[in-house]
Design a protein around this motif. Sequence first.
Motif, PDB file in Angstrom:
ATOM      1  N   GLU A  42       0.839  -1.198   0.000  1.00 18.74           N
ATOM      2  CA  GLU A  42       0.000   0.000   0.000  1.00 18.74           C
ATOM      3  C   GLU A  42       0.870   1.242   0.000  1.00 18.74           C
ATOM      4  O   GLU A  42       1.940   1.261   0.607  1.00 18.74           O
ATOM      5  N   MET A  71      -3.788   3.561  -1.365  1.00 16.48           N
ATOM      6  CA  MET A  71      -4.221   2.552  -2.342  1.00 16.48           C
ATOM      7  C   MET A  71      -3.079   1.588  -2.609  1.00 16.48           C
ATOM      8  O   MET A  71      -1.960   1.796  -2.145  1.00 16.48           O
ATOM      9  N   SER A  72      -3.368   0.538  -3.362  1.00 14.19           N
ATOM     10  CA  SER A  72      -2.313  -0.429  -3.680  1.00 14.19           C
ATOM     11  C   SER A  72      -1.330   0.202  -4.667  1.00 14.19           C
ATOM     12  O   SER A  72      -1.671   1.125  -5.405  1.00 14.19           O
ATOM     13  N   ARG A 111      -0.196  -1.072  -7.314  1.00 10.79           N
ATOM     14  CA  ARG A 111      -0.625  -1.329  -8.700  1.00 10.79           C
ATOM     15  C   ARG A 111      -1.584  -0.241  -9.183  1.00 10.79           C
ATOM     16  O   ARG A 111      -1.452   0.261 -10.295  1.00 10.79           O
ATOM     17  N   ASP A 112      -2.562   0.110  -8.310  1.00 11.71           N
ATOM     18  CA  ASP A 112      -3.528   1.155  -8.681  1.00 11.71           C
ATOM     19  C   ASP A 112      -2.820   2.496  -8.870  1.00 11.71           C
ATOM     20  O   ASP A 112      -3.132   3.252  -9.787  1.00 11.71           O
ATOM     21  N   GLN A 142      -1.087   2.491 -12.101  1.00 11.35           N
ATOM     22  CA  GLN A 142      -2.075   2.633 -13.187  1.00 11.35           C
ATOM     23  C   GLN A 142      -2.449   4.111 -13.374  1.00 11.35           C
ATOM     24  O   GLN A 142      -2.515   4.606 -14.496  1.00 11.35           O
ATOM     25  N   ARG A 143      -2.693   4.806 -12.279  1.00  8.11           N
ATOM     26  CA  ARG A 143      -3.052   6.238 -12.348  1.00  8.11           C
ATOM     27  C   ARG A 143      -1.919   7.065 -12.956  1.00  8.11           C
ATOM     28  O   ARG A 143      -2.159   8.002 -13.707  1.00  8.11           O
ATOM     29  N   GLU A 170      -1.919   6.540 -16.681  1.00  4.99           N
ATOM     30  CA  GLU A 170      -3.027   7.273 -17.307  1.00  4.99           C
ATOM     31  C   GLU A 170      -2.674   8.752 -17.492  1.00  4.99           C
ATOM     32  O   GLU A 170      -3.050   9.365 -18.492  1.00  4.99           O
TER      33      GLU A 170
END
Length: 164
Positions: A10, A24-25, A27-28, A31-32, A35
């Motif tokens: 985290e 958040m994790s 990975r998330d 990802q952000r 993006e």
Amino acid sequence: MINEQIRDREVRLIGENGEQLGIMSARDAMQRAKEAELDLVKIAPTAKPPVCKIIDYGKYRYELARKEKEAKKKQKIIEVKEVRLSPNIDTNDLNTKTNAARKFLEKGDKVKVTLRFRGREMAHMSKSKYILDDFAQALSDIAVVDKPSKVEGRSMVMFLSAKR
């Protein structure tokens, strides 16, 4: 650590504009960052959970280097300048050396006053201490004795620094 190097479960995420996006994790968070077409950089690895920020890594490194360079510019490096004397120095020569030391002190440097003994002068070391005392007395208006005179081998050394 940046992007895939971040292995924490985290992370606390901060967006590209400095807003808190929460915990958040990793990975998330990655990802952000993808993006937004930016990098995920770990800013505070010791925090619980570690703090990561979405920023352009190249720009971040450039800013850090610039801040470091700016900090270096502002600091004053104190040098130690040396003034050498001999036991049989005349008053006019002593005044010249005193003026040289005064210039160094006004610039903010420290002054190392060395009284060097050669040959038979070694037998009369204790009688020559007054020369260093006179030197310190002549500069007492702008200087203070950092380290009093002490014998080191064939010389007697004293350190002066500017009064604050």
